[in-house]
Scaffold this motif. Structure first.
Motif, short mmCIF file in Angstrom:
data_model
loop_
_atom_site.label_atom_id
_atom_site.label_comp_id
_atom_site.label_asym_id
_atom_site.label_seq_id
_atom_site.Cartn_x
_atom_site.Cartn_y
_atom_site.Cartn_z
N GLN A 27 -2.98 6.53 1.19
CA GLN A 27 -3.89 5.21 0.11
C GLN A 27 -5.20 6.42 -0.01
O GLN A 27 -5.32 6.61 -1.16
CB GLN A 27 -3.45 4.55 -0.44
N ASN A 55 1.18 -1.55 -0.14
CA ASN A 55 -0.23 -0.12 -0.10
C ASN A 55 0.85 1.50 0.10
O ASN A 55 2.31 1.35 0.09
CB ASN A 55 -1.17 0.05 0.95
N THR A 108 1.20 5.41 -1.95
CA THR A 108 1.28 6.82 -2.63
C THR A 108 2.72 7.47 -2.86
O THR A 108 3.03 7.52 -1.69
CB THR A 108 0.64 7.71 -2.51
#
Lengths: 263, 263, 263
Positions: C226, C180, C182
């Protein structure tokens, strides 16, 4: 004026070493990161040799100077001089105490700086001009700001950025004025510190023409702020601060060119 | 209660010198700037004489105290006493270490403070009351908070602000309670530090009645936070932080009066 | 993997003592507070005994190390060892200067750490692997990141978190990978520092299994980021920073479980 410097900066991602004002340091680091540079801060002179070596440029900010930090600044500045890395100097509140003034002058004697970036009060104090500074604020005075900036530039043999409603960039003779910006910069503490480190970032990718580097940095920040402010329906300094970081990352050369007002 | 103090502050823009907690210093500077004061921070005792001279008031915050910083605080505090500039003291986490407690008591012996601003645990520790502090948090106890605040005020012969769900302002006898605010203040680190520096800002424009200055600062911050929180649909501490800065700049006396709940 | 650690943390609200990087300290404090821990920072070794006693865990971050701060870290770390409080170590930019590297190694010899948390460049430097760090950034290299993390963990006999696009958690043998996150984490200075202090917060409530604590901290931060990023229509690092704080407060175990991708 060569705006593709912004593209170069985003490609090269130069490391910018800031000897920082602890009040605004997080904002400066995030701003440098957002524009595409790689910020590093340090408080220990013992690591100066290695950090200067990996850095493209150095910014010395006296906003929260101490005896220890000033000694570190001298080491960092002189190493940068030896290695021909440009040094940007931010004389925060230099008119607020005699100690700051004496320290600033001493630093400028011992370190050759590429650019001094300050507000009207700070540049006037260094130039020896008549001016009423007020703490960290620009204060007010009757002098001709262009002349004050030129005097300062000639006195210290460097580029001077006198930032404010209009940003003035000069080498003592040649003058550029940037009419972009927004009054919201004054409502956010640290706008000046960020500009100084952005000037350093641009000198790292334009080492043959510091005037051009300083002008580009001013234009990028001023237009970014202006575009952010245009979207706002009231003066919101907290919102302005984080949207400025957002827009520094997103702004394009085209957007800047469309609104640039440069003499 | 004289809310036009807010107008006076915005007109006079007093310089507030904060010897700061480095965790929250940027937020404090931005908050002072947003309300209309002019923040300055310093870490070097050598410039204390000049900085105290240009400042309207001083805030000493022990949040990240060191031996060096405490020495600086004594210099700054004593200069402020000599020049009759009000001193606000923030005993951050004074119950967390014996070192903090001893240092705080020593500072209070050597510097005459106008106002002490702390949470329940901090004020109880200084008052010598029974209380379970918890790090930087208020903790919990069985005591009567008004009595604790009064004991502290009489012990140190100053105004005490015990801030929390209800803010208590007292000179040892007279008591005011402000019932405005929002639990979001507890979710944002630095709300207390900001309040202390705001109290300092108001003492700079109301030097004859520190009770009134402290009460006004509490009411302004509490109502500002309450108005921000009212707009929110969930507890968002990050959003709260920047919207608080926005609203400190925009809030009007009329907005404050409309929701003020003061005993 | 025991996600109810998050509930335990929110109930217990452990005090986490961070010897901090001053660049990112406010963000770290707000992040710890948002997740439900109680942050405390200190710069004075004299109060270390009391602060370690009230803390559930300790995080040592060398981001802006000085000789004085390193001496304090040794005192804090050794007290934590004596009192069996877990120590998390963040070797910020350890490859940027020889001074940082020597200091980090010395600290790791004198303090037994539970977890080291760094980016690829930092962990590779400590592991002695071939890698091109770049200032505070991860840099690039050809090595196998899992092997590098394992080497580092075996060398220092602790859990290693190598954070990045994929977070790797290992004790030298066992490996967990969290997919997970970003890319926005890289755009916000201080994401790594926050993760290190969050790891410390989770070790405070899971003192028998630091692997589990580290894994939970990584999963919580990665999924939080995320979820924030998913709502965004462009890369806005300023917005990301405050929404991350918001979401750390609001995120639920259910939300995390729904998107968790863990090997």
């Amino acid at each position: 004026m060569v705006l593709n410097l912004l593209e170069t900066l985003r490609t090269d991602k130069p490391i910018v070493l800031t000897i920082a004002n602890f009040v605004t340091v997080q904002d400066v680091a995030n701003g440098l990161n957002a524009i595409g540079a790689s910020p590093i801060m340090s408080a220990e002179a013992l690591e100066a040799p290695d950090l200067v070596k990996i850095s493209g440029s150095v910014c010395l900010n006296i906003g929260t100077l101490t005896e220890t930090q000033v000694a570190q600044m001298k080491v960092v500045g002189q190493l940068a001089n030896e290695q021909q890395k440009p040094v940007v100097f931010d004389p925060v509140a230099v008119g607020a105490s005699n100690y700051r003034y004496q320290t600033a002058v001493e630093l400028l004697q011992q370190v050759k700086v590429a650019v001094i970036r300050g507000n009207a009060g700070e540049i006037a104090t260094l130039a020896g001009s008549d001016w009423q500074s007020k703490g960290i604020d620009a204060g007010s005075g009757a002098g001709d700001l262009v002349k004050i900036a030129q005097t300062c530039a000639l006195k210290y043999d460097c580029i001077v950025v006198l930032s404010g409603a209009t940003d003035i960039i000069t080498d003592g003779k040649k003058v550029s004025q940037i009419h972009n910006g927004t009054p919201l910069f004054q409502l956010h503490v640290g706008s000046g510190d960020l500009l100084s480190s952005l000037v350093a970032a641009f000198t790292a990718v334009q080492s043959t023409d510091y005037f051009d580097a300083a002008q580009t940095a001013c234009l990028v920040l001023a237009t970014t702020g202006q575009l952010v402010a245009k979207q706002m329906t009231a003066d919101r300094p907290g919102t302005f601060a984080f949207e400025l970081i957002d827009k520094l990352h997103l702004i394009t050369t085209e957007e800047i060119n469309k609104i640039a007002v440069v003499d």
